[in-house]
Motif scaffolding. Structure first.
Motif, PDB file in Angstrom:
ATOM      1  N   VAL A 188       0.848  -1.196   0.000  1.00  0.00           N
ATOM      2  CA  VAL A 188       0.000   0.000   0.000  1.00  0.00           C
ATOM      3  C   VAL A 188       0.880   1.241   0.000  1.00  0.00           C
ATOM      4  N   SER A 189       0.539   2.188  -0.855  1.00  0.00           N
ATOM      5  CA  SER A 189       1.270   3.451  -0.973  1.00  0.00           C
ATOM      6  C   SER A 189       0.563   4.520  -0.150  1.00  0.00           C
ATOM      7  N   ASN A 190       1.328   5.260   0.651  1.00  0.00           N
ATOM      8  CA  ASN A 190       0.711   6.178   1.611  1.00  0.00           C
ATOM      9  C   ASN A 190       1.128   7.637   1.412  1.00  0.00           C
ATOM     10  N   TYR A 191       0.151   8.516   1.594  1.00  0.00           N
ATOM     11  CA  TYR A 191       0.406   9.958   1.671  1.00  0.00           C
ATOM     12  C   TYR A 191       0.800  10.356   3.087  1.00  0.00           C
ATOM     13  N   GLU A 192       0.055   9.831   4.047  1.00  0.00           N
ATOM     14  CA  GLU A 192       0.252  10.196   5.449  1.00  0.00           C
ATOM     15  C   GLU A 192       0.316   8.926   6.298  1.00  0.00           C
ATOM     16  N   PRO A 193       1.396   8.609   6.928  1.00  0.00           N
ATOM     17  CA  PRO A 193       2.608   9.425   7.101  1.00  0.00           C
ATOM     18  C   PRO A 193       3.622   9.295   5.970  1.00  0.00           C
ATOM     19  N   GLY A 194       3.261   8.704   4.863  1.00  0.00           N
ATOM     20  CA  GLY A 194       4.206   8.441   3.785  1.00  0.00           C
ATOM     21  C   GLY A 194       4.716   7.017   3.862  1.00  0.00           C
ATOM     22  N   GLY A 195       5.484   6.623   2.853  1.00  0.00           N
ATOM     23  CA  GLY A 195       6.064   5.298   2.851  1.00  0.00           C
ATOM     24  C   GLY A 195       5.141   4.237   2.284  1.00  0.00           C
ATOM     25  N   VAL A 196       5.623   3.010   2.318  1.00  0.00           N
ATOM     26  CA  VAL A 196       4.887   1.859   1.800  1.00  0.00           C
ATOM     27  C   VAL A 196       4.843   0.781   2.873  1.00  0.00           C
ATOM     28  N   LYS A 197       3.691   0.181   3.051  1.00  0.00           N
ATOM     29  CA  LYS A 197       3.540  -0.963   3.947  1.00  0.00           C
ATOM     30  C   LYS A 197       3.140  -2.185   3.131  1.00  0.00           C
ATOM     31  N   VAL A 198       3.694  -3.337   3.530  1.00  0.00           N
ATOM     32  CA  VAL A 198       3.454  -4.589   2.816  1.00  0.00           C
ATOM     33  C   VAL A 198       2.797  -5.582   3.756  1.00  0.00           C
ATOM     34  N   PHE A 199       1.744  -6.259   3.254  1.00  0.00           N
ATOM     35  CA  PHE A 199       0.955  -7.167   4.073  1.00  0.00           C
ATOM     36  C   PHE A 199       0.904  -8.551   3.452  1.00  0.00           C
ATOM     37  N   ASP A 200       0.718  -9.556   4.303  1.00  0.00           N
ATOM     38  CA  ASP A 200       0.476 -10.913   3.854  1.00  0.00           C
ATOM     39  C   ASP A 200      -0.920 -10.958   3.216  1.00  0.00           C
ATOM     40  N   SER A 201      -1.012 -11.460   1.993  1.00  0.00           N
ATOM     41  CA  SER A 201      -2.289 -11.416   1.281  1.00  0.00           C
ATOM     42  C   SER A 201      -3.335 -12.350   1.880  1.00  0.00           C
ATOM     43  N   LYS A 202      -2.907 -13.379   2.611  1.00  0.00           N
ATOM     44  CA  LYS A 202      -3.875 -14.295   3.221  1.00  0.00           C
ATOM     45  C   LYS A 202      -4.418 -13.758   4.534  1.00  0.00           C
ATOM     46  N   THR A 203      -3.525 -13.212   5.357  1.00  0.00           N
ATOM     47  CA  THR A 203      -3.919 -12.841   6.719  1.00  0.00           C
ATOM     48  C   THR A 203      -4.047 -11.338   6.944  1.00  0.00           C
ATOM     49  N   LEU A 204      -3.506 -10.528   6.043  1.00  0.00           N
ATOM     50  CA  LEU A 204      -3.401  -9.070   6.185  1.00  0.00           C
ATOM     51  C   LEU A 204      -2.504  -8.677   7.359  1.00  0.00           C
ATOM     52  N   GLU A 205      -1.611  -9.568   7.747  1.00  0.00           N
ATOM     53  CA  GLU A 205      -0.616  -9.220   8.763  1.00  0.00           C
ATOM     54  C   GLU A 205       0.507  -8.407   8.123  1.00  0.00           C
ATOM     55  N   LEU A 206       1.027  -7.426   8.877  1.00  0.00           N
ATOM     56  CA  LEU A 206       2.092  -6.568   8.364  1.00  0.00           C
ATOM     57  C   LEU A 206       3.377  -7.373   8.180  1.00  0.00           C
ATOM     58  N   VAL A 207       3.964  -7.268   6.985  1.00  0.00           N
ATOM     59  CA  VAL A 207       5.199  -7.981   6.659  1.00  0.00           C
ATOM     60  C   VAL A 207       6.386  -7.026   6.633  1.00  0.00           C
ATOM     61  N   ALA A 208       6.190  -5.816   6.104  1.00  0.00           N
ATOM     62  CA  ALA A 208       7.286  -4.841   5.994  1.00  0.00           C
ATOM     63  C   ALA A 208       6.727  -3.431   6.058  1.00  0.00           C
ATOM     64  N   ASP A 209       7.467  -2.551   6.717  1.00  0.00           N
ATOM     65  CA  ASP A 209       7.135  -1.137   6.815  1.00  0.00           C
ATOM     66  C   ASP A 209       8.327  -0.351   6.259  1.00  0.00           C
ATOM     67  N   ILE A 210       8.120   0.320   5.122  1.00  0.00           N
ATOM     68  CA  ILE A 210       9.203   1.013   4.431  1.00  0.00           C
ATOM     69  C   ILE A 210       8.947   2.519   4.490  1.00  0.00           C
ATOM     70  N   PRO A 211       9.508   3.234   5.465  1.00  0.00           N
ATOM     71  CA  PRO A 211       9.315   4.691   5.531  1.00  0.00           C
ATOM     72  C   PRO A 211       9.982   5.376   4.326  1.00  0.00           C
ATOM     73  N   ALA A 212       9.341   6.361   3.774  1.00  0.00           N
ATOM     74  CA  ALA A 212       9.903   7.103   2.635  1.00  0.00           C
ATOM     75  C   ALA A 212      10.707   8.290   3.162  1.00  0.00           C
ATOM     76  N   THR A 213      11.799   7.998   3.827  1.00  0.00           N
ATOM     77  CA  THR A 213      12.618   9.022   4.477  1.00  0.00           C
ATOM     78  C   THR A 213      13.627   9.599   3.483  1.00  0.00           C
ATOM     79  N   TYR A 214      13.753  10.904   3.481  1.00  0.00           N
ATOM     80  CA  TYR A 214      14.735  11.559   2.620  1.00  0.00           C
ATOM     81  C   TYR A 214      15.269  12.805   3.316  1.00  0.00           C
ATOM     82  N   THR A 215      16.326  13.379   2.762  1.00  0.00           N
ATOM     83  CA  THR A 215      16.956  14.566   3.335  1.00  0.00           C
ATOM     84  C   THR A 215      16.683  15.779   2.458  1.00  0.00           C
TER      85      THR A 215
END
Length: 409
Positions: free
Chosen positions: A130-157
């Motif tokens: 899932v692509s996010n505006y707020e707070p930004g970044g991308v989160k990845v979920f297990d398609s069977k359970t919808l459990e969170l697999v990865a949280d990728i903050p879109a951090t930049y300088t």
């Protein structure tokens, strides 16, 4: 008298039961007559104002059921599981909802952010991102359970040295169990590699500079080129996923040079870009034009004048015709372009506030949603004549299950 009234009530009840049974048979009817139903000719229509979906049958032009309780669907999209049974709905309120098309019910739901803008499912069907505006970044979920697999903050300088979070846009799936997305505020494109199979491993991110304010993107049907539109400049950024060492290259630079920039009331949706006859047909930002690029070298070969700011520029599956929808205020029409002559051959009027188009898998029909007319119109793509209308509550996106077997959708 009492006996007559009771008999009348009993007769009415029998009629109602017969109608209900008949209706159930129609909903599940197949050629075999066994009451079973596959998902190949089903789809979902977003009813954006009411937080609901319509489950539809493309063959019979019918509404099977309405599913409610999906939150804010003002900018919702859908991807499908590999077996095309489940739809994953990305709501604007950060909701990720798993919908069972056979049971016509919600199979799971999580609120994963404050504001999200679309998503994708991995090549192997294991992950939903899932692509996010707020707070930004991308989160990845297990398609069977919808459990969170990865949280990728879109951090930049930032240029002043401050660390910030960027809005993420243009999230697509790519071959090799990868997701690719753009960072609007950071001006970057990221590749997210997810683990393959059951071998384990951690997600890996590769970053590329991409130009000013990428706002949406597409991936070519073969999964090779990821192309991001730039809101901050006339041009597009392209990443060759077969040759990532080359980095991002600019294509169609200065396509609006010497022309007055017009107001943009709604951003083009680049997922609707079209590749046909060796050419890419692209909506121009701030110009009432469809750009035509030669895919051999990505040079600009033509500009097709159209009646407004294009939003979707989509080809029928046979690539013979290009269908164009538009932003406000001229958003009540669809123009059809011949891909060979590049001439407009018909202007259609499906209804008020056309928002989305979707072709049936083999392209004999296209379904067009008209939000303010509360209807979906089905057109024959050969005759360009309407063949059916369906009532819907402020319909927007239309998503058929055939998307389950296509990259980038």
């Amino acid at each position: 008298m009492v006996q007559i009234i009771c008999s009348a009530k009993r007769l009415l009840m029998l009629v109602l039961i017969a109608a209900l049974v008949s209706g159930c048979q129609v909903l599940g009817e197949t050629d075999s007559g066994d009451g079973l139903m596959g998902t190949g000719d089903l789809g979902l229509i977003i009813e954006r104002a009411t937080g609901s979906l319509l489950v539809i049958n493309t063959t019979s032009h019918s509404v099977i059921n309405r599913i409610e309780g999906l939150g804010d669907l003002s900018h919702a999209s859908v991807v499908y599981s590999r077996d095309a049974r489940y739809g994953f709905v990305f709501g604007r309120d950060g909701g990720l909802t798993k919908v069972d098309l056979l049971k016509q019910s919600i199979a799971g739901r999580v609120i994963q952010s404050g504001n999200s803008i679309g998503g994708a499912i991995s090549q192997d069907g294991r992950y939903v991102a899932v692509s996010n505006y707020e707070p930004g970044g991308v989160k990845v979920f297990d398609s069977k359970t919808l459990e969170l697999v990865a949280d990728i903050p879109a951090t930049y300088t930032r240029e002043n040295g401050e660390t910030a979070q960027s809005k993420t846009v243009g999230l697509v799936d790519a071959p090799g169990n990868r997701f690719v997305f753009s960072l609007f505020d950071a001006g970057q494109i990221w590749i997210l590699d997810m683990p393959n199979g059951d071998a384990g491993g951690k997600p890996e991110v590769t970053r590329f500079d991409a130009g000013k304010a990428p706002y949406d993107s597409m991936i070519t049907p073969d999964g090779r080129y990821y192309i991001a539109g730039l809101f901050g400049e006339d041009g597009l950024s392209m990443l060759d996923l077969w040759n990532t060492d080359a980095g991002v290259t600019e294509i169609l630079p200065n396509y609006g040079k010497g022309e007055q920039q017009l107001p943009v009331y709604k951003m083009p949706h680049l997922e609707g870009w079209t590749v046909a006859d060796g050419r890419a047909f692209v909506p121009a930002v701030g110009h009432h034009q469809v750009l035509v690029a030669d895919m051999n070298d990505w040079s600009l070969v033509d500009k097709i004048p159209v009646q407004g700011q294009p939003v979707f520029v989509m080809a029928s599956p046979d690539n013979r015709r290009i269908w164009v929808s538009f932003a406000h205020p001229k958003n009540d029409v669809v123009q059809v372009i011949d891909s060979q002559t590049r001439e407009i051959i018909r202007t259609l009027e499906p209804g008020k506030a056309v928002l989305h188009m979707e072709f049936t898998p083999r392209g004999e029909e296209v379904w067009v949603s008209s939000r303010d007319s509360n209807r979906v119109t089905v057109y024959n793509t050969r005759t360009l004549e309407p063949v059916a209308e369906l009532d819907a509550l402020n319909p927007s996106g239309i998503f058929f299950t055939s998307r389950a077997h296509e990259l980038g959708l």
